[in-house]
Scaffold this motif. Structure first.
Motif, short mmCIF file in Angstrom:
data_model
loop_
_atom_site.label_atom_id
_atom_site.label_comp_id
_atom_site.label_asym_id
_atom_site.label_seq_id
_atom_site.Cartn_x
_atom_site.Cartn_y
_atom_site.Cartn_z
N UNK A 336 0.55 -1.26 -0.10
CA UNK A 336 0.24 0.14 0.19
C UNK A 336 0.81 1.40 -0.21
N UNK A 337 2.20 1.19 0.81
CA UNK A 337 2.55 1.99 0.80
C UNK A 337 3.32 2.19 -0.69
N UNK A 338 4.17 1.76 -1.21
CA UNK A 338 4.63 1.45 -2.91
C UNK A 338 3.26 2.27 -3.57
N UNK A 339 2.33 1.94 -3.63
CA UNK A 339 1.24 2.16 -4.36
C UNK A 339 0.80 4.17 -4.09
N UNK A 340 1.20 4.49 -2.74
CA UNK A 340 0.68 5.57 -2.49
C UNK A 340 2.20 5.92 -2.72
N UNK A 341 3.23 6.09 -2.75
CA UNK A 341 4.14 6.63 -3.11
C UNK A 341 4.46 7.08 -4.58
N UNK A 397 10.86 0.32 -4.61
CA UNK A 397 10.77 1.21 -6.68
C UNK A 397 9.61 1.09 -6.54
N UNK A 398 9.02 0.64 -6.49
CA UNK A 398 7.85 0.47 -7.54
C UNK A 398 7.91 -0.51 -8.79
N UNK A 399 9.69 -1.39 -8.60
CA UNK A 399 10.11 -2.02 -9.93
C UNK A 399 9.11 -3.89 -9.58
N UNK A 400 8.78 -3.82 -11.11
CA UNK A 400 7.59 -5.71 -11.56
C UNK A 400 9.05 -6.18 -11.66
N UNK A 445 7.10 -3.28 -16.76
CA UNK A 445 8.28 -3.05 -16.00
C UNK A 445 8.07 -2.22 -15.01
N UNK A 446 7.65 -1.48 -14.23
CA UNK A 446 6.69 -0.65 -13.32
C UNK A 446 5.54 -0.39 -12.90
N UNK A 447 4.73 -0.83 -11.59
CA UNK A 447 3.94 -0.23 -10.98
C UNK A 447 3.06 0.70 -12.02
N UNK A 448 3.49 1.17 -12.04
CA UNK A 448 2.66 3.02 -12.97
C UNK A 448 2.64 2.61 -14.40
N UNK A 449 3.06 1.28 -15.19
CA UNK A 449 2.81 0.90 -16.31
C UNK A 449 1.04 0.16 -16.09
N UNK A 450 1.35 -0.52 -14.96
CA UNK A 450 0.50 -1.89 -14.61
C UNK A 450 -0.77 -1.45 -14.36
N UNK A 451 -1.12 0.07 -14.27
CA UNK A 451 -1.57 0.43 -13.37
C UNK A 451 -3.68 0.31 -14.53
N UNK A 452 -3.06 0.98 -15.43
CA UNK A 452 -4.89 1.23 -16.34
C UNK A 452 -4.67 0.15 -17.20
N UNK A 453 -3.97 -0.93 -17.50
CA UNK A 453 -3.98 -1.91 -18.59
C UNK A 453 -4.83 -2.86 -18.54
N UNK A 454 -5.26 -3.46 -17.38
CA UNK A 454 -6.61 -4.22 -17.19
C UNK A 454 -8.01 -3.44 -16.62
#
Ligand code: TYD
Ligand code: MG
Length: 456
Positions: A336-341, A397-400, A445-454
């Motif tokens: 959750x901390x990663x998601x917030x940051x 660091x939010x890396x997958x 590669x990073x969580x940022x990319x993951x959020x909108x795909x599905x």
């Protein structure tokens, strides 16, 4: 002459010390230290050591013949033990009271007795009548299964010497006691000493022995953790008594892989094997659900698809609540901390609940990305693509990060009819062309990319 002294022993982890303290310094649990009488080593044991019957042997002198295992003919059980039961091995079966330990071992006794093996079932907790009633209800009829209602160790041993069983079941170890010890049955000393005796019996006479151990939260008896180091194999029941499904997990195995999980269904005929657990875990899934993500996890050697569910609501208090079942609380807090940051979701103002549907416990980090997407889905009130699965470990660091055995996870997803899967980018090069054709892959590669795909 040696004198017995009083010690304080933890009923959860077995740690002992000379003084009482509120918290066990080893396992950090409160109020688990109980007063016990420590046994001084008996002169006989001391003698055996000084005589030295065993001498060192060269490795190459030891015969390399493979000991044949005993197959239970219950496929899931054979898999749990890593290809059948090793003769002379000692197995601990732990779990909450009422979860199905006695039922499983009675069914196992039957399966083994039907192959002509002599089985002695020591039912200390229930009377012979109760056990035989249960056996009849389970449809057990065999000449090779002996029931014994006895809790005194020396007496059990006398019967073992007489019957000479190949399989011995002790239901439960916390009720068996040695008369010469002063502490009560179920105390750390009794449980440890009787287990050691059963271990000598198992190894000496090649009896495959199963000890049932109740897991206790606050009770007066020692938990199975105290004996984990003494036995060869440790199995724990997971799941909830209220649910139909029971998961049995191998947490220690000297003869096979750990973390293997077998799934059983409790019904009127006892525990029935579930050969394809993904099916039952996804059975009650609502396809178009918000806050749900499907993750192919690996438990032991087998991939299982599970559903992560999340619920995010506005908090009414200054400290938001984080509750989870089936995953580690600290891991959730970190994610959750990663998601917030990284994404900037205002999770400090939200209560977050996460649960694994079906009652399974997942410890592997490949679940991370699935948890994040389920939380994001609930927070944003948008559902995840129902034909998609998600796999990936998430770093600080939010890396997958890449996961182990991706190919077999993807095969299970294909088998269950899923058409898309989000995977860690670094895993892509290790995949075969064949699997790439069967399922559409979305490497991230990073969580940022993951959020909108599905998210829809
Ligand atoms: P049990 O094996 O006695 O649990 P444990 O030894 O771990 O304490 O199982 C207890 C529960 O299982 C009990 O609530 C009834 C249920 N049960 C069934 O549903 N079907 C069956 O055929 C049997 C034997 C038990
Ligand atoms: Mg029982």
């Amino acid at each position: 002459m040696s004198k017995n002294k009083t010690i304080w022993a933890c009923i959860d982890c077995g740690h002992s010390q000379l003084k009482w303290s509120g918290q066990c310094p080893q396992c950090s649990l409160w109020n688990t230290l109980k007063e016990e009488v420590e046994v001084a080593p008996s002169s006989k044991r001391f003698e055996a050591q000084s005589i030295g019957q065993n001498r060192p042997v060269r490795l190459k002198e030891v015969s390399s013949q493979v000991i044949p295992r005993i197959l239970t003919k219950m496929g899931e059980c054979d898999r749990l033990w890593g290809g059948g039961i090793v003769p002379g091995s000692l197995t601990l079966v732990g779990g909450d009271p009422g979860i199905g330990k006695s039922t499983l071992l009675l069914q196992l006794s039957n399966a083994l007795a039907q192959q002509g093996l002599t089985v002695l079932y020591v039912c200390g907790e229930e009377s012979i009548d109760q056990t035989s009633m249960r056996a009849r209800r389970l449809g057990i009829e065999t000449d090779n299964l002996f029931l014994l209602n006895e809790t005194l160790f020396s007496s059990i041993k006398a019967h073992i010497d007489q019957i000479k069983p190949q399989i011995l079941i002790i239901d439960s170890i916390q009720i068996v006691y040695k008369g010469e010890l002063q502490s009560a049955p179920g105390s750390v000393t009794q449980v440890r000493e009787t287990t050691t005796e059963f271990m000598h019996l198992a190894k000496g006479q090649q009896i495959a022995t199963f000890l049932i151990g109740h897991v206790t939260k606050s009770g007066e008896i020692a938990g199975p953790k105290v004996l984990e180091h003494l036995v060869d194999t440790v199995l724990y029941f997971e799941g909830d008594k209220q649910q139909h499904y029971r998961m049995i997990r191998v947490v220690k195995n000297r003869f096979g892989p750990v973390d293997e999980v077998a799934v059983f269904q409790m019904n009127s005929q006892g525990l029935q094997e579930v050969p394809n657990p993904s099916e039952i875990f996804l059975e009650e899934r609502k396809k178009e659900a918000i806050g749900s993500a499907i993750v192919p996890t690996i438990e032991g050697t087998r991939p299982i698809l599970i559903e992560v569910q999340a619920l995010v609501t506005d908090t009414a208090f200054s400290t938001p609540s984080r509750r989870c079942t089936g995953i580690d609380q600290n891991r959730l807090a970190l994610l959750l901390a990663v998601l917030e940051k990284r994404i900037g979701y205002p999770l400090h103002k939200c209560d977050v609940f996460v649960s694994i549907a079906g009652g399974m416990k997942i410890t592997e980090p490949a679940l991370d990305l699935g948890v994040l997407l389920a939380v994001a889905s609930s927070l944003r009130n948008r559902m995840l693509d129902p034909d998609a699965t998600v796999i990936g470990e998430v770093g600080l660091g939010g890396e997958v990060r890449s996961v182990a055995r991706l190919e077999s996870r993807l095969k299970e997803a294909v088998h269950m009819g899923f058409r898309r899967c989000m995977i860690p980018k670094y895993n892509l090069k290790g995949l075969s062309e064949e699997i790439k054709k069967k399922i559409q892959l979305h490497p991230v590669e990073f969580v940022e990319e993951a959020m909108d795909i599905f998210l829809r």
